[in-house]
Design a protein around this motif. Structure first.
Motif, PDB file in Angstrom:
ATOM      1  N   LYS A 139       7.922   5.614   3.398  1.00 16.42           N
ATOM      2  CA  LYS A 139       8.002   5.314   4.747  1.00 16.42           C
ATOM      3  C   LYS A 139       7.647   6.149   6.019  1.00 16.42           C
ATOM      4  CE  LYS A 139      11.858   2.739   5.187  1.00 16.42           C
ATOM      5  NZ  LYS A 139      13.004   2.256   5.317  1.00 16.42           N
ATOM      6  N   GLY A 140       6.769   5.375   6.968  1.00 14.36           N
ATOM      7  CA  GLY A 140       6.113   6.266   7.766  1.00 14.36           C
ATOM      8  C   GLY A 140       4.754   6.925   7.379  1.00 14.36           C
ATOM      9  N   ARG A 141       4.347   6.798   6.271  1.00 17.11           N
ATOM     10  CA  ARG A 141       3.060   7.658   5.740  1.00 17.11           C
ATOM     11  C   ARG A 141       2.356   6.286   5.046  1.00 17.11           C
ATOM     12  NH1 ARG A 141       3.480  10.793   1.764  1.00 17.11           N
ATOM     13  NH2 ARG A 141       5.383  10.113   0.719  1.00 17.11           N
ATOM     14  N   PHE A 142       2.718   5.368   4.267  1.00 20.89           N
ATOM     15  CA  PHE A 142       2.023   4.433   3.770  1.00 20.89           C
ATOM     16  C   PHE A 142       2.189   3.002   4.037  1.00 20.89           C
ATOM     17  CE2 PHE A 142       2.320   6.308  -1.123  1.00 20.89           C
ATOM     18  CZ  PHE A 142       1.854   7.643  -0.582  1.00 20.89           C
ATOM     19  N   THR A 143       0.986   2.318   4.293  1.00 22.09           N
ATOM     20  CA  THR A 143       1.024   0.874   5.071  1.00 22.09           C
ATOM     21  C   THR A 143       0.387   0.116   3.792  1.00 22.09           C
ATOM     22  OG1 THR A 143       0.765   2.022   7.064  1.00 22.09           O
ATOM     23  CG2 THR A 143       0.362  -0.402   6.901  1.00 22.09           C
ATOM     24  N   ILE A 144       0.924  -1.147   3.709  1.00 25.74           N
ATOM     25  CA  ILE A 144       0.240  -2.499   2.897  1.00 25.74           C
ATOM     26  C   ILE A 144      -0.173  -3.447   4.009  1.00 25.74           C
ATOM     27  CG2 ILE A 144       2.389  -3.493   2.732  1.00 25.74           C
ATOM     28  CD1 ILE A 144       1.393  -4.301  -0.110  1.00 25.74           C
ATOM     29  N   LEU A 166      -3.587  -0.410   0.122  1.00 25.45           N
ATOM     30  CA  LEU A 166      -2.582   0.569   0.486  1.00 25.45           C
ATOM     31  C   LEU A 166      -3.076   1.747   1.033  1.00 25.45           C
ATOM     32  CD1 LEU A 166       0.577   0.894   0.136  1.00 25.45           C
ATOM     33  CD2 LEU A 166      -0.143   2.429  -2.083  1.00 25.45           C
ATOM     34  N   GLN A 167      -2.832   1.695   2.439  1.00 24.76           N
ATOM     35  CA  GLN A 167      -3.221   2.986   2.885  1.00 24.76           C
ATOM     36  C   GLN A 167      -2.254   4.223   2.900  1.00 24.76           C
ATOM     37  OE1 GLN A 167      -6.228   3.809   4.767  1.00 24.76           O
ATOM     38  NE2 GLN A 167      -5.651   5.680   4.952  1.00 24.76           N
ATOM     39  N   LEU A 190      -5.800   8.712   1.394  1.00 24.82           N
ATOM     40  CA  LEU A 190      -6.586   7.700   0.545  1.00 24.82           C
ATOM     41  C   LEU A 190      -6.184   6.226   0.943  1.00 24.82           C
ATOM     42  CD1 LEU A 190      -6.225   9.518  -2.785  1.00 24.82           C
ATOM     43  CD2 LEU A 190      -8.256   9.099  -1.775  1.00 24.82           C
ATOM     44  N   ARG A 191      -7.126   5.300   0.584  1.00 28.42           N
ATOM     45  CA  ARG A 191      -6.788   3.741   0.703  1.00 28.42           C
ATOM     46  C   ARG A 191      -7.119   3.149  -0.766  1.00 28.42           C
ATOM     47  NH1 ARG A 191      -9.607  -1.011   4.353  1.00 28.42           N
ATOM     48  NH2 ARG A 191     -11.505  -0.502   2.955  1.00 28.42           N
ATOM     49  N   LEU A 192      -6.075   2.649  -1.252  1.00 27.47           N
ATOM     50  CA  LEU A 192      -6.253   1.863  -2.381  1.00 27.47           C
ATOM     51  C   LEU A 192      -6.857   0.445  -2.063  1.00 27.47           C
ATOM     52  CD1 LEU A 192      -3.311   3.374  -4.348  1.00 27.47           C
ATOM     53  CD2 LEU A 192      -5.538   4.321  -4.206  1.00 27.47           C
ATOM     54  N   SER A 193      -7.415  -0.152  -3.321  1.00 23.30           N
ATOM     55  CA  SER A 193      -7.683  -1.344  -2.915  1.00 23.30           C
ATOM     56  C   SER A 193      -7.301  -2.247  -4.172  1.00 23.30           C
ATOM     57  CB  SER A 193      -9.023  -1.665  -2.728  1.00 23.30           C
ATOM     58  OG  SER A 193      -9.725  -1.022  -1.627  1.00 23.30           O
ATOM     59  N   CYS A 194      -6.833  -3.421  -4.073  1.00 19.65           N
ATOM     60  CA  CYS A 194      -6.542  -4.273  -5.095  1.00 19.65           C
ATOM     61  C   CYS A 194      -7.405  -5.741  -5.077  1.00 19.65           C
ATOM     62  CB  CYS A 194      -5.158  -4.580  -5.377  1.00 19.65           C
ATOM     63  SG  CYS A 194      -4.436  -5.531  -6.443  1.00 19.65           S
ATOM     64  N   ALA A 195      -8.261  -5.796  -5.822  1.00 17.58           N
ATOM     65  CA  ALA A 195      -9.065  -7.030  -5.583  1.00 17.58           C
ATOM     66  C   ALA A 195      -8.793  -8.041  -6.705  1.00 17.58           C
ATOM     67  CB  ALA A 195     -10.643  -6.730  -5.896  1.00 17.58           C
ATOM     68  N   ALA A 196      -8.622  -9.332  -6.432  1.00 12.39           N
ATOM     69  CA  ALA A 196      -8.296 -10.190  -7.362  1.00 12.39           C
ATOM     70  C   ALA A 196      -9.438 -11.352  -7.463  1.00 12.39           C
ATOM     71  CB  ALA A 196      -6.985 -11.342  -6.682  1.00 12.39           C
ATOM     72  N   SER A 197      -9.297 -11.776  -8.815  1.00 11.38           N
ATOM     73  CA  SER A 197     -10.226 -12.828  -9.516  1.00 11.38           C
ATOM     74  C   SER A 197      -9.350 -13.845 -10.254  1.00 11.38           C
ATOM     75  CB  SER A 197     -11.411 -12.347 -10.137  1.00 11.38           C
ATOM     76  OG  SER A 197     -10.656 -11.680 -11.271  1.00 11.38           O
ATOM     77  N   GLY A 198      -9.949 -14.922 -10.103  1.00 12.43           N
ATOM     78  CA  GLY A 198      -8.989 -16.120 -10.598  1.00 12.43           C
ATOM     79  C   GLY A 198      -7.962 -16.735  -9.840  1.00 12.43           C
ATOM     80  N   GLY A 199      -7.774 -16.185  -8.550  1.00 10.97           N
ATOM     81  CA  GLY A 199      -6.484 -16.478  -7.600  1.00 10.97           C
ATOM     82  C   GLY A 199      -6.707 -16.236  -6.245  1.00 10.97           C
ATOM     83  N   THR A 200      -6.115 -16.639  -5.159  1.00 12.67           N
ATOM     84  CA  THR A 200      -6.178 -16.460  -3.920  1.00 12.67           C
ATOM     85  C   THR A 200      -5.000 -15.652  -3.679  1.00 12.67           C
ATOM     86  OG1 THR A 200      -7.355 -18.658  -3.857  1.00 12.67           O
ATOM     87  CG2 THR A 200      -6.413 -17.632  -1.825  1.00 12.67           C
ATOM     88  N   LEU A 201      -5.199 -14.327  -3.335  1.00  8.86           N
ATOM     89  CA  LEU A 201      -4.177 -13.757  -2.792  1.00  8.86           C
ATOM     90  C   LEU A 201      -3.340 -13.918  -1.624  1.00  8.86           C
ATOM     91  CD1 LEU A 201      -5.082  -9.887  -3.536  1.00  8.86           C
ATOM     92  CD2 LEU A 201      -4.299 -11.445  -5.047  1.00  8.86           C
ATOM     93  N   SER A 202      -3.782 -14.790  -0.629  1.00 10.72           N
ATOM     94  CA  SER A 202      -3.256 -15.188   0.478  1.00 10.72           C
ATOM     95  C   SER A 202      -2.141 -16.286   0.121  1.00 10.72           C
ATOM     96  CB  SER A 202      -4.059 -15.838   1.403  1.00 10.72           C
ATOM     97  OG  SER A 202      -4.974 -16.994   0.594  1.00 10.72           O
ATOM     98  N   ALA A 249       5.100  -3.866  -0.129  1.00  7.73           N
ATOM     99  CA  ALA A 249       5.068  -5.158  -0.728  1.00  7.73           C
ATOM    100  C   ALA A 249       4.764  -5.896   0.565  1.00  7.73           C
ATOM    101  CB  ALA A 249       6.196  -5.947  -1.300  1.00  7.73           C
ATOM    102  N   ILE A 250       4.190  -6.904   0.606  1.00  8.26           N
ATOM    103  CA  ILE A 250       3.554  -7.923   1.442  1.00  8.26           C
ATOM    104  C   ILE A 250       3.808  -9.267   1.045  1.00  8.26           C
ATOM    105  CG2 ILE A 250       1.189  -7.781   1.044  1.00  8.26           C
ATOM    106  CD1 ILE A 250       0.623  -7.831   4.148  1.00  8.26           C
ATOM    107  N   ARG A 251       4.102 -10.087   1.959  1.00  7.56           N
ATOM    108  CA  ARG A 251       4.601 -11.558   1.460  1.00  7.56           C
ATOM    109  C   ARG A 251       3.263 -12.164   1.819  1.00  7.56           C
ATOM    110  NH1 ARG A 251       9.125  -9.776   4.223  1.00  7.56           N
ATOM    111  NH2 ARG A 251      10.999  -9.789   3.020  1.00  7.56           N
TER     112      ARG A 251
END
Length: 125
Positions: free
Chosen positions: A64-69, A80-81, A17-29, A49-51
């Motif tokens: 570890k080894g299964r999920f990738t952000i 999140l893959q 599965l691939r989860l998505s997290c969309a933002a409004s009111g801010g810039t995720l970068s 987590a991702i910086r």
């Protein structure tokens, strides 16, 4: 900042599965972003987590080894893959944003300022 998590569902063990997290009111970068999960009857736990700079932290040992952000700055979305899913991955998954860009707290709930509503992932055996 409002976060909207999506992509959860029912999947068989070994699936993806691939989860998505969309933002409004801010810039995720500009933010550190994290994924947490809470299984029934258990406390919420760190997943990955991702910086803001793009580098990712080591994910939780259990994934570890299964999920990738990852992130798409163009879409203002964090992903999140999840591959090789196991029944023990069943949980509500939450995304969170650290707008203060704290150091050393990405594995902890208190390191985040905003939370999405969660998306349910159910893995059947």
């Amino acid at each position: 900042v409002q976060l909207q998590a999506s992509g959860g569902g029912l999947v068989q063990a070994g699936g993806s599965l691939r989860l998505s997290c969309a933002a409004s009111g801010g810039t995720l970068s500009r933010y550190n972003m994290g994924w947490f999960r809470q299984a029934p009857g258990k406390e919420r736990e760190f997943v990955a987590a991702i910086r803001w700079s793009g580098g990712s932290t080591d994910p939780a040992d259990s994934v570890k080894g299964r999920f990738t952000i990852s992130r798409s700055n163009a879409k203002n979305t964090v992903y999140l893959q999840m591959n090789s899913l196991k029944p023990e991955d069943t949980a509500v998954y939450y995304c969170a944003a650290d707008v203060s860009r704290r150091v050393g707290v990405l594995r902890f709930e208190y390191g985040y300022d905003y939370w999405g509503q969660g998306t349910l992932v159910t893995v059947s055996s």
